[in-house]
Scaffold this active site. Structure first.
Site, PDB file in Angstrom:
ATOM      1  N   ASP A   1      -8.153 -23.014   0.249  1.00 49.11           N
ATOM      2  CA  ASP A   1      -8.317 -22.943   2.376  1.00 49.11           C
ATOM      3  C   ASP A   1      -9.804 -22.511   2.474  1.00 49.11           C
ATOM      4  O   ASP A   1     -10.224 -22.987   3.901  1.00 49.11           O
ATOM      5  CB  ASP A   1      -7.782 -21.030   1.829  1.00 49.11           C
ATOM      6  CG  ASP A   1      -8.172 -20.524   0.982  1.00 49.11           C
ATOM      7  OD1 ASP A   1      -9.331 -20.788   0.253  1.00 49.11           O
ATOM      8  OD2 ASP A   1      -8.141 -19.961   1.588  1.00 49.11           O
TER       9      ASP A   1
ATOM     10  N   ARG B   1      -6.632 -20.591 -12.757  1.00 46.98           N
ATOM     11  CA  ARG B   1      -6.260 -19.318 -13.268  1.00 46.98           C
ATOM     12  C   ARG B   1      -5.869 -18.456 -12.115  1.00 46.98           C
ATOM     13  O   ARG B   1      -6.517 -19.016 -10.829  1.00 46.98           O
ATOM     14  CB  ARG B   1      -7.677 -18.012 -14.442  1.00 46.98           C
ATOM     15  CG  ARG B   1      -8.691 -17.872 -13.091  1.00 46.98           C
ATOM     16  CD  ARG B   1      -9.648 -17.130 -13.990  1.00 46.98           C
ATOM     17  NE  ARG B   1     -10.343 -18.132 -13.817  1.00 46.98           N
ATOM     18  CZ  ARG B   1     -11.305 -18.605 -13.189  1.00 46.98           C
ATOM     19  NH1 ARG B   1     -11.510 -17.820 -11.551  1.00 46.98           N
ATOM     20  NH2 ARG B   1     -11.447 -19.528 -12.677  1.00 46.98           N
TER      21      ARG B   1
ATOM     22  N   SER C   1      -4.396 -21.791  -2.571  1.00 46.58           N
ATOM     23  CA  SER C   1      -5.390 -21.094  -2.132  1.00 46.58           C
ATOM     24  C   SER C   1      -5.997 -20.222  -4.046  1.00 46.58           C
ATOM     25  O   SER C   1      -6.495 -19.461  -3.665  1.00 46.58           O
ATOM     26  CB  SER C   1      -6.236 -19.985  -0.796  1.00 46.58           C
ATOM     27  OG  SER C   1      -5.583 -20.858  -0.224  1.00 46.58           O
TER      28      SER C   1
HETATM   29  C1  BGC Z   1      -9.213 -18.080  -4.484  1.00 46.66           C
HETATM   30  C2  BGC Z   1     -10.021 -19.238  -4.080  1.00 46.66           C
HETATM   31  C3  BGC Z   1      -9.892 -18.854  -2.048  1.00 46.66           C
HETATM   32  C4  BGC Z   1      -9.909 -17.739  -2.213  1.00 46.66           C
HETATM   33  C5  BGC Z   1      -9.888 -17.891  -0.451  1.00 46.66           C
HETATM   34  C6  BGC Z   1      -9.963 -16.660  -4.395  1.00 46.66           C
HETATM   35  O1  BGC Z   1      -9.081 -15.585  -4.284  1.00 46.66           O
HETATM   36  O2  BGC Z   1      -9.916 -18.369  -5.740  1.00 46.66           O
HETATM   37  O3  BGC Z   1      -9.272 -20.282  -4.172  1.00 46.66           O
HETATM   38  O4  BGC Z   1     -10.381 -19.624  -1.362  1.00 46.66           O
HETATM   39  O5  BGC Z   1      -9.621 -16.487  -2.960  1.00 46.66           O
HETATM   40  O6  BGC Z   1      -8.420 -17.009  -0.611  1.00 46.66           O
END
Ligand code: BGC
Length: 499
Positions: free
Chosen positions: A208, A170, A155
């Site tokens: 996610d 990142r 995620s």
């Molecule tokens: C991430 C995402 C993720 C979201 C929720 C963000 O900080 O960059 O990829 O879907 O958090 O978990």
């Protein structure tokens, strides 16, 4: 038995002295986002979502995921799902059953050690592979497994040329592991699996939000968006390939669907429209990635307690009001010592005298606020929680506006959505204001755009995306699959065949 708590409190500022009232008014000016501003933010948001789909791009990544279908409920097979969330690591084994929309699941949770988040890449991948190994040894001791397809819920923002690969753009959510950003996360992960001779084949790398959308659509065909309001924030939705200029060179059928992981936590990194307060600016400056995730830093669970702490500390140091005067504020000075759960607990205090809030502050911060200070504290928690919910609604509204969807279901997950008091109703109210719904709407249930608790995206969702990948490989639709031939030759291919 403890006496029942009263359901809500009225609260009164009658005894709050002028200096504190002035501060409360100042905080209200800073944190309240009126309907007009929500609309302005949403309109800008729509443009930025569009920009992210172009070749030039913008600050919202709009990552192509290669998840190219909704499930029809008849997917079958046994899959592993690995969820590398912020707090826990979860391994699941999911069997999608013959009966429409049915599945069995077994799962184990492992704590994600805090040190791992700032450790080395090797430590991370070894830990993840060890957990998978433990899971397999525990549940399948001595069995001959062949190869099991894995949906890996990762995620963080990753660019995906293929569904089974991903280059981490990142780290977000406070992760800061050297040597992973800018690189494909799959080879080192697979190397750790190979070292342990694990019978696992990563079939889909999943965000996610995409998992949430797909898992929710498995049981509700009106689901069009998957959202996370948790430690971080983000959403995914289904675009048609013809509306993704940055994919034009692939010559895909323009009517094919493609799940887009928006990564809209990065919205307004250039600070054009979001009403940032001095506290938001400090959060950003002191974070491991300043200048990134501007939207996320105002609304996500990781930051809500920290915004609150920064305001209280500022008010203590402010000669005009000096809350906690003469008290030892050393605990309040510790960065990230308060989490969103702390704010939730304050907002949940049902008592007129805020006795639970007093207990919380005394216990956690060794401070003894006066009654008027408690009123300020409660109001501040409400302001921060309400701003988070209202701004969150802008992201959802922007996707709906971009797609011209007047109605749809949105599957949502995450600690803030599930646990933060009033988050859902505040979000629904904001959607009503942004989308100009008639009176009577904006209450959640039955609204034109309804944000509903999602199905398990990082477990069932990831398994379904692995299943959908095998299914389309078998059907000859191999775009975005790195080595479809190997997949088709593997024993896993049987899961992609409809019997
Ligand atoms: C991430 C995402 C993720 C979201 C929720 C963000 O900080 O960059 O990829 O879907 O958090 O978990």
């Amino acid at each position: 038995m403890a006496p029942r708590k009263p359901p809500s409190r009225k609260g009164s500022m009658a005894d709050v002295p002028k200096d504190l009232l002035d501060q409360i008014n100042r905080l209200e000016d800073l944190f309240i986002v009126p309907a007009e501003k929500l609309k302005e933010i949403t309109n800008h948001f729509v443009k930025e979502l569009e920009k992210g789909l172009t070749v030039e791009g913008g600050s919202i990544p709009m990552n192509v995921t290669w998840c190219m279908a909704f499930p029809d409920g008849y997917e079958t097979g046994t899959y592993l799902a690995l969820d590398m969330g912020g707090t826990n690591l979860r391994v699941c084994e999911i069997t999608l059953l013959e009966e429409k929309g049915e599945f069995d699941i077994i799962q184990s949770k492992y704590r994600m050690p805090e040190e791992l988040k700032t450790g080395t890449a090797d430590e991370l991948w070894n830990y993840v592979a060890d957990c998978l190994q433990q899971f397999i040894e525990y549940h399948h001791e001595g069995e001959e497994l062949g190869q099991m397809p894995l949906g890996f819920t990762f995620s963080y923002p990753a660019t995906q040329e293929y569904i089974d690969h991903g280059i981490l753009q990142r780290w977000t959510k406070g992760f800061d592991i050297d040597g992973v950003e800018g690189k494909d996360v799959v080879p080192p992960f697979e190397a750790a699996l190979a070292e342990r001779k694990l019978p696992i084949k990563l079939t889909a790398l999943v965000n996610d939000t995409t998992g949430t959308m797909i898992a929710s659509a498995y049981t509700d065909t009106e689901m069009k968006i998957g959202c996370i309001f948790g430690t971080g924030c983000n959403a995914a939705y289904m675009e048609d390939c013809g509306s993704i200029p940055k994919l034009a060179h692939m010559n895909l059928d323009p009517s094919l669907p493609m799940a887009i992981n928006c990564e809209y936590g990065a919205f307004d990194n250039e600070h054009v429209v979001l009403p940032r307060t001095p506290y938001d600016i400090i959060i950003d400056k002191e974070s491991p990635r300043p200048g990134q995730q501007a939207f996320e830093k105002m609304i996500a669970g990781l930051y809500l307690g920290e915004i609150f702490r920064l305001v209280l500390l500022d008010l203590h140091q402010n000669p005009d009001c000096k809350i906690f005067e003469g008290q030892d504020v050393s605990k309040l000075k510790k960065a990230y010592s308060l989490d969103a759960g702390f704010l939730s607990a304050i907002e949940e205090d049902p008592f007129e005298n805020l006795s639970e809030t007093l207990d919380l502050i005394t216990h956690k911060l060794s401070l003894t606020p006066s009654k008027p200070e408690l009123e300020l504290i409660r109001r501040l928690a409400e302001l921060i929680g309400t701003r988070a919910a209202r701004l969150s609604a802008c992201g959802v509204a922007a996707i709906c506006k971009k797609k011209n969807w007047a109605t749809c279901h949105v599957g949502a997950d995450g600690s803030v959505f599930n646990k933060y008091p009033h988050f859902k109703i505040r979000g629904a109210q904001a959607l009503k204001e942004i989308l100009d719904w008639p009176a009577g709407k904006g209450k959640g249930r039955g609204d034109p755009v309804e944000i509903l608790p999602a199905e398990d995206g990082s477990g069932v969702g990831a398994a379904l995306i692995a299943a959908l990948t095998l299914k389309r490989a078998v059907a000859g639709q191999t775009a975005g699959i790195k080595d479809p031939e190997a997949l088709l030759k593997s024993p896993m291919a049987k899961f992609g065949v409809k019997e």
